[in-house]
Write a protein that holds these residues in place. Structure first.
Motif, short mmCIF file in Angstrom:
data_model
loop_
_atom_site.label_atom_id
_atom_site.label_comp_id
_atom_site.label_asym_id
_atom_site.label_seq_id
_atom_site.Cartn_x
_atom_site.Cartn_y
_atom_site.Cartn_z
N VAL A 149 0.72 -1.34 0.04
CA VAL A 149 -0.11 0.13 -0.18
C VAL A 149 0.81 1.33 -0.01
N VAL A 150 2.09 1.22 0.57
CA VAL A 150 3.11 2.34 0.45
C VAL A 150 3.47 2.68 -0.94
N ALA A 151 3.66 1.36 -1.86
CA ALA A 151 4.00 1.65 -3.29
C ALA A 151 2.84 2.06 -3.88
N ARG A 152 1.71 1.83 -3.62
CA ARG A 152 0.54 2.46 -4.09
C ARG A 152 0.15 3.95 -3.90
N VAL A 190 -5.20 5.06 4.77
CA VAL A 190 -4.90 4.37 3.61
C VAL A 190 -5.81 3.33 3.09
N ASN A 191 -6.65 2.52 4.14
CA ASN A 191 -7.70 1.91 3.48
C ASN A 191 -8.73 2.54 2.77
N GLN A 192 -9.24 3.72 3.31
CA GLN A 192 -10.23 4.45 2.39
C GLN A 192 -9.54 4.98 1.15
N LEU A 193 -8.39 5.21 0.96
CA LEU A 193 -7.73 5.70 -0.28
C LEU A 193 -7.87 4.54 -1.41
N ASP A 215 -10.15 -1.11 -2.37
CA ASP A 215 -9.96 -2.30 -3.31
C ASP A 215 -9.06 -3.20 -2.74
N TYR A 216 -8.10 -2.76 -1.81
CA TYR A 216 -7.00 -3.41 -1.54
C TYR A 216 -7.58 -4.44 -0.35
N LYS A 217 -7.03 -5.80 -0.41
CA LYS A 217 -7.54 -6.60 0.56
C LYS A 217 -6.30 -6.94 1.35
N PHE A 218 -6.31 -6.66 2.61
CA PHE A 218 -5.25 -6.94 3.73
C PHE A 218 -5.19 -8.43 4.04
N GLU A 219 -4.34 -8.86 4.58
CA GLU A 219 -4.34 -10.40 4.93
C GLU A 219 -4.95 -10.37 6.18
#
Length: 321
Positions: free
Chosen positions: A196-199, A297-300, A303-307
């Motif tokens: 997510v930092v790369a994103r 970051v979750n809001q940004l 679509d990203y799914k955390f483990e």
């Protein structure tokens, strides 16, 4: 494509993020380091290495010229003051760096965590820099505690090494502040942080928020133990410690780590004493909400799914004695 500089790029967390940035194949990356790369260091295409003196602001400004984003992983444990990162900030302003992320990569708060006093100093300095208007866009990346640490002594991340915490999954035991098993903590894998930092580095639809909370898993202490007992197949022995004892600097427990897994910046001689200090600090700070990070970051990147913590721990401990 933007030019990205990584300060303290030889560190474990930095290397996780660098690999994610390289995988994105969108940026030109320069590692800033006090030392030449070791013989084991592989310099990939699109990755450059530059030796710098963090005490020389003018030279830092020259090294940062043309940089869009600077990510700092300068180790607070090895800093006697906060001059290195202060110099990086000052040099970034001179070099007209657009974005800066200081060496955070942990909790939302620093209460009762003296080993992180430098982080609080840098937070205050960044506020001062922008007190009369934004001079430097910055954000505090805060993923909580690395979920990988709950697999100690086994390593689950590519670079982030095992580290002992208040939860000892190997021996099925834990420290809990008496009456505060409902304290909330955030756990994020090192791989998810890096991704997510790369994103975020590639995000160009707006400015970074001042805080970038990364909420992989938000769980109570009791929930962590409940999951631990399920994946380890038996009950945990719980040492309940008194809040007043912790506030007095006393850790009244039936066990301790004789040879705790330690951070690479800590010597063997310092490890045992620091483990006690960190344990007291972790327990107190969790009660006071320092590990309950926000979710910007979750809001940004919705679509990203955390483990998920249970999936991770089941895999990490599956088949282990």
């Amino acid at each position: 494509m933007v030019k990205v500089a990584i300060a303290g790029g030889s560190g474990q967390v930095a290397r996780e993020v660098i690999d994610a940035l390289l995988a994105a194949d969108k940026h030109e990356i320069t590692i800033l380091s006090r030392n030449e790369p070791s013989s084991k260091c592989v310099i990939s295409p699109g990755l450059h290495w530059r030796v710098v003196d963090y005490n020389d602001k003018n030279a830092l400004a020259v090294a940062l010229r043309g940089t869009h984003t600077l990510l700092s992983f300068v180790q607070p444990l090895s800093e006697t003051g906060y001059q290195s990162q202060k110099n990086l900030i000052d040099a970034s302003i001179v070099a007209q760096v657009t974005r800066f992320a200081p060496s955070e990569w942990g909790a939302a708060g620093t209460v009762n965590m003296p080993w992180w006093v430098v982080k609080e100093q840098i937070r205050q300095y960044l506020k001062k820099v922008n007190e009369n208007g934004r001079v430097l866009e910055y954000t505090l990346f805060q993923p909580g505690l690395f979920l990988d640490y709950l697999a100690s002594p086994y390593q689950t991340a590519k670079y982030v090494a095992p580290l002992d915490t208040t939860f000892d999954f190997q021996n099925r035991r834990a420290f809990v502040v008496d009456g505060h098993a409902d304290a909330v903590m955030t756990f994020t894998t090192a791989a998810d942080l890096a991704a997510v930092v790369a994103r975020a580095v590639g995000y160009n639809d707006g400015e970074w928020s001042e805080v970038s909370g990364i909420r992989g898993n938000r769980v109570t202490v009791s929930r962590v133990i409940e999951i631990g007992e399920r994946v380890r197949g038996s009950s945990f022995a719980i040492d309940k410690v008194k809040l007043e004892d912790l506030e007095a600097g006393s850790l009244q427990t039936s066990w301790t780590m004789e040879k705790p897994k330690k951070h690479q910046a800590v010597s063997d001689e310092e490890a045992v004493a620091l483990f006690k200090t960190v344990t007291i600090g972790m327990l107190l700070s969790s009660v006071k909400g320092a590990w309950d990070v926000s979710d910007e970051v979750n809001q940004l990147f919705p679509d990203y799914k955390f483990e998920e913590i249970e999936t991770f721990l089941a895999r990490a401990w599956g088949g282990k004695p």
